[in-house]
Structure formats: C-alpha cells, structure tokens
Design a protein around this motif. Structure first.
Motif, PDB file in Angstrom:
ATOM      1  N   GLU A 187      38.570  18.324  -5.445  1.00  0.00           N
ATOM      2  CA  GLU A 187      37.380  18.424  -6.289  1.00  0.00           C
ATOM      3  C   GLU A 187      37.569  17.673  -7.596  1.00  0.00           C
ATOM      4  O   GLU A 187      38.678  17.475  -8.064  1.00  0.00           O
ATOM      5  CB  GLU A 187      37.065  19.897  -6.579  1.00  0.00           C
ATOM      6  CG  GLU A 187      36.724  20.709  -5.337  1.00  0.00           C
ATOM      7  CD  GLU A 187      35.487  20.228  -4.606  1.00  0.00           C
ATOM      8  OE1 GLU A 187      34.533  19.750  -5.270  1.00  0.00           O
ATOM      9  OE2 GLU A 187      35.464  20.322  -3.367  1.00  0.00           O
ATOM     10  N   GLY A 188      36.470  17.300  -8.202  1.00  0.00           N
ATOM     11  CA  GLY A 188      36.499  16.609  -9.488  1.00  0.00           C
ATOM     12  C   GLY A 188      37.023  15.199  -9.342  1.00  0.00           C
ATOM     13  O   GLY A 188      37.273  14.704  -8.248  1.00  0.00           O
ATOM     14  N   LYS A 189      37.162  14.549 -10.488  1.00  0.00           N
ATOM     15  CA  LYS A 189      37.711  13.196 -10.468  1.00  0.00           C
ATOM     16  C   LYS A 189      38.849  13.117 -11.469  1.00  0.00           C
ATOM     17  O   LYS A 189      38.888  13.871 -12.444  1.00  0.00           O
ATOM     18  CB  LYS A 189      36.643  12.155 -10.747  1.00  0.00           C
ATOM     19  CG  LYS A 189      36.135  12.104 -12.166  1.00  0.00           C
ATOM     20  CD  LYS A 189      35.149  10.966 -12.325  1.00  0.00           C
ATOM     21  CE  LYS A 189      34.670  10.869 -13.761  1.00  0.00           C
ATOM     22  NZ  LYS A 189      33.769   9.752 -13.956  1.00  0.00           N
ATOM     23  N   PRO A 190      39.774  12.211 -11.232  1.00  0.00           N
ATOM     24  CA  PRO A 190      40.872  12.074 -12.199  1.00  0.00           C
ATOM     25  C   PRO A 190      40.333  11.533 -13.522  1.00  0.00           C
ATOM     26  O   PRO A 190      39.365  10.779 -13.536  1.00  0.00           O
ATOM     27  CB  PRO A 190      41.810  11.073 -11.516  1.00  0.00           C
ATOM     28  CG  PRO A 190      40.940  10.299 -10.578  1.00  0.00           C
ATOM     29  CD  PRO A 190      39.854  11.239 -10.155  1.00  0.00           C
ATOM     30  N   THR A 191      40.964  11.929 -14.605  1.00  0.00           N
ATOM     31  CA  THR A 191      40.520  11.466 -15.919  1.00  0.00           C
ATOM     32  C   THR A 191      41.626  10.765 -16.690  1.00  0.00           C
ATOM     33  O   THR A 191      41.363  10.194 -17.743  1.00  0.00           O
ATOM     34  CB  THR A 191      39.985  12.639 -16.770  1.00  0.00           C
ATOM     35  OG1 THR A 191      41.022  13.603 -16.909  1.00  0.00           O
ATOM     36  CG2 THR A 191      38.762  13.279 -16.116  1.00  0.00           C
ATOM     37  N   THR A 192      42.853  10.813 -16.161  1.00  0.00           N
ATOM     38  CA  THR A 192      43.997  10.169 -16.811  1.00  0.00           C
ATOM     39  C   THR A 192      44.754   9.339 -15.777  1.00  0.00           C
ATOM     40  O   THR A 192      44.572   9.519 -14.569  1.00  0.00           O
ATOM     41  CB  THR A 192      44.966  11.201 -17.405  1.00  0.00           C
ATOM     42  OG1 THR A 192      45.541  11.952 -16.328  1.00  0.00           O
ATOM     43  CG2 THR A 192      44.263  12.135 -18.389  1.00  0.00           C
ATOM     44  N   TYR A 193      45.613   8.464 -16.282  1.00  0.00           N
ATOM     45  CA  TYR A 193      46.450   7.695 -15.357  1.00  0.00           C
ATOM     46  C   TYR A 193      47.329   8.636 -14.552  1.00  0.00           C
ATOM     47  O   TYR A 193      47.503   8.449 -13.339  1.00  0.00           O
ATOM     48  CB  TYR A 193      47.295   6.668 -16.121  1.00  0.00           C
ATOM     49  CG  TYR A 193      46.481   5.491 -16.592  1.00  0.00           C
ATOM     50  CD1 TYR A 193      46.215   4.433 -15.736  1.00  0.00           C
ATOM     51  CD2 TYR A 193      45.968   5.440 -17.880  1.00  0.00           C
ATOM     52  CE1 TYR A 193      45.451   3.351 -16.145  1.00  0.00           C
ATOM     53  CE2 TYR A 193      45.207   4.364 -18.306  1.00  0.00           C
ATOM     54  CZ  TYR A 193      44.953   3.327 -17.438  1.00  0.00           C
ATOM     55  OH  TYR A 193      44.185   2.261 -17.849  1.00  0.00           O
ATOM     56  N   ALA A 194      47.870   9.665 -15.205  1.00  0.00           N
ATOM     57  CA  ALA A 194      48.741  10.618 -14.502  1.00  0.00           C
ATOM     58  C   ALA A 194      47.998  11.284 -13.343  1.00  0.00           C
ATOM     59  O   ALA A 194      48.557  11.440 -12.245  1.00  0.00           O
ATOM     60  CB  ALA A 194      49.270  11.669 -15.474  1.00  0.00           C
ATOM     61  N   GLU A 195      46.755  11.658 -13.570  1.00  0.00           N
ATOM     62  CA  GLU A 195      45.963  12.281 -12.499  1.00  0.00           C
ATOM     63  C   GLU A 195      45.653  11.280 -11.391  1.00  0.00           C
ATOM     64  O   GLU A 195      45.617  11.648 -10.214  1.00  0.00           O
ATOM     65  CB  GLU A 195      44.679  12.878 -13.069  1.00  0.00           C
ATOM     66  CG  GLU A 195      44.926  14.105 -13.919  1.00  0.00           C
ATOM     67  CD  GLU A 195      43.673  14.612 -14.622  1.00  0.00           C
ATOM     68  OE1 GLU A 195      42.591  13.982 -14.503  1.00  0.00           O
ATOM     69  OE2 GLU A 195      43.773  15.639 -15.313  1.00  0.00           O
ATOM     70  N   CYS A 196      45.434  10.025 -11.733  1.00  0.00           N
ATOM     71  CA  CYS A 196      45.215   8.990 -10.712  1.00  0.00           C
ATOM     72  C   CYS A 196      46.458   8.840  -9.846  1.00  0.00           C
ATOM     73  O   CYS A 196      46.375   8.829  -8.610  1.00  0.00           O
ATOM     74  CB  CYS A 196      44.864   7.654 -11.365  1.00  0.00           C
ATOM     75  SG  CYS A 196      43.222   7.586 -12.126  1.00  0.00           S
ATOM     76  N   TYR A 197      47.627   8.730 -10.493  1.00  0.00           N
ATOM     77  CA  TYR A 197      48.874   8.587  -9.742  1.00  0.00           C
ATOM     78  C   TYR A 197      49.137   9.822  -8.877  1.00  0.00           C
ATOM     79  O   TYR A 197      49.622   9.706  -7.752  1.00  0.00           O
ATOM     80  CB  TYR A 197      50.064   8.379 -10.676  1.00  0.00           C
ATOM     81  CG  TYR A 197      50.039   7.101 -11.459  1.00  0.00           C
ATOM     82  CD1 TYR A 197      49.815   5.872 -10.842  1.00  0.00           C
ATOM     83  CD2 TYR A 197      50.240   7.102 -12.829  1.00  0.00           C
ATOM     84  CE1 TYR A 197      49.799   4.693 -11.572  1.00  0.00           C
ATOM     85  CE2 TYR A 197      50.230   5.937 -13.566  1.00  0.00           C
ATOM     86  CZ  TYR A 197      50.006   4.738 -12.928  1.00  0.00           C
ATOM     87  OH  TYR A 197      49.983   3.567 -13.659  1.00  0.00           O
TER      88      TYR A 197
END
Length: 170
Positions: free
Chosen positions: A75-85
């Motif tokens: 759920e949701g979308k990543p908002t930081t590079y760390a969350e993307c990785y």
C-alpha cells in the motif's frame, strides 16, 4: 544450458530492477536529489516514486503469478530513496527465491486474469508475462529514466544496461 521461460521472465525482471536501482543511486548524487523523487515528464504523468511503485508491483505480480501464489500488494507509495530501495529489494528477494522449475511449469498454466475493469480472460503465464507484466515493467523503468534525464541526472545508455550487464553496452 538451455534458455528457459524462467530466464526470459524472472532473470529479466531482476535485471530491470537492477537498472532501476542504479538510476536512483545516480539521482541521489544530484544536487536536487530530494526534488527528483516528485519529478514528472508531464503534469498528467506519475512522478519517479510512482514509477518505482508500479515497476515493483508489476514485478511482484509477475513472480507471484509464475510461482502460483497471490501477489503481495504494498500500500501507499515510497516517498524517500530508502523506501524506493526497500521496495526494490523486497521484490528482488522474491525473484531470487523463485524456483526455476515451478516458474517454467507456469508458462502454460491458464488463470483467470483481469484485463480491464470489466474484462477478464483465461490467460497463460507466458501471455501474462510477455503481454502484460514485462511491457509494464519496462515502461516504468524507461519512464523513470526519462524523468531523471529530463531533470539533469547524468544517465546514458550504459546506465540503462547496468542491471543487464556488468560491462554495459555502447
């Protein structure tokens, strides 16, 4: 060694996510790195964070379909590079754990598949992979690349191929 359905799906998806991760690493080095996550090609298109969200979700859908399980929906979308990785690594873990023989067996297995809001059909794993999942994954990889290039991140063709080959291509 014989080239298999596994090689044309799971391995390819691993490579795509490797390139996506590389794009993000390059973007993090840019002076306006934080702003890049919300950059778009056009106002009516998704930003980089959504390109990551969609590339990883389609990748998860693919590995789930080809291993006979239900996909994990994040759920949701990543908002930081760390969350993307983190999203990329989570899907890469699932791809790395996919059993070659099980994936190959799912190439011809039919499953009811949503093709639109009001349309579903029995589709094989191979048709799902090559006409739905992989085209979408490539689209979001390429769109992320285009956004970051437009915003001044120094990416070129070799960067696109980083995930596919340690040597890159000209």
């Amino acid at each position: 060694m014989v080239y298999t359905f596994y090689d044309g799906t799971i391995v390819v998806t691993q490579h795509i996510l490797g390139s996506l991760s590389h794009f993000l690493q390059q973007a993090e080095q840019h002076p306006n790195a934080t702003d890049l996550l919300n950059a778009r090609l056009r106002e009516d298109m998704y930003p980089v964070t959504d390109q990551v969200r969609l590339a990883t979700q389609f990748s998860e859908n693919l590995v789930a379909r080809l291993t006979g399980r239900e996909p994990v929906i994040t759920e949701g979308k990543p908002t930081t590079y760390a969350e993307c990785y983190e999203r990329i690594e989570k899907v890469l873990k699932a791809l790395n754990e996919a059993d070659r023989d099980i994936v190959d067996q799912h190439a011809d297995k039919l499953k009811l598949t949503q093709l639109g809001p009001d349309q579903a059909a029995e589709v094989s794993g191979a048709i799902f992979a090559h006409t739905i999942a992989l085209p979408n994954i490539y689209f979001h990889l390429t769109t992320a690349y285009g956004i970051l290039r437009k915003e001044g991140v120094s990416l070129g063709k070799r960067d696109y191929y980083v995930g596919f080959s340690s040597r890159g291509f000209a």
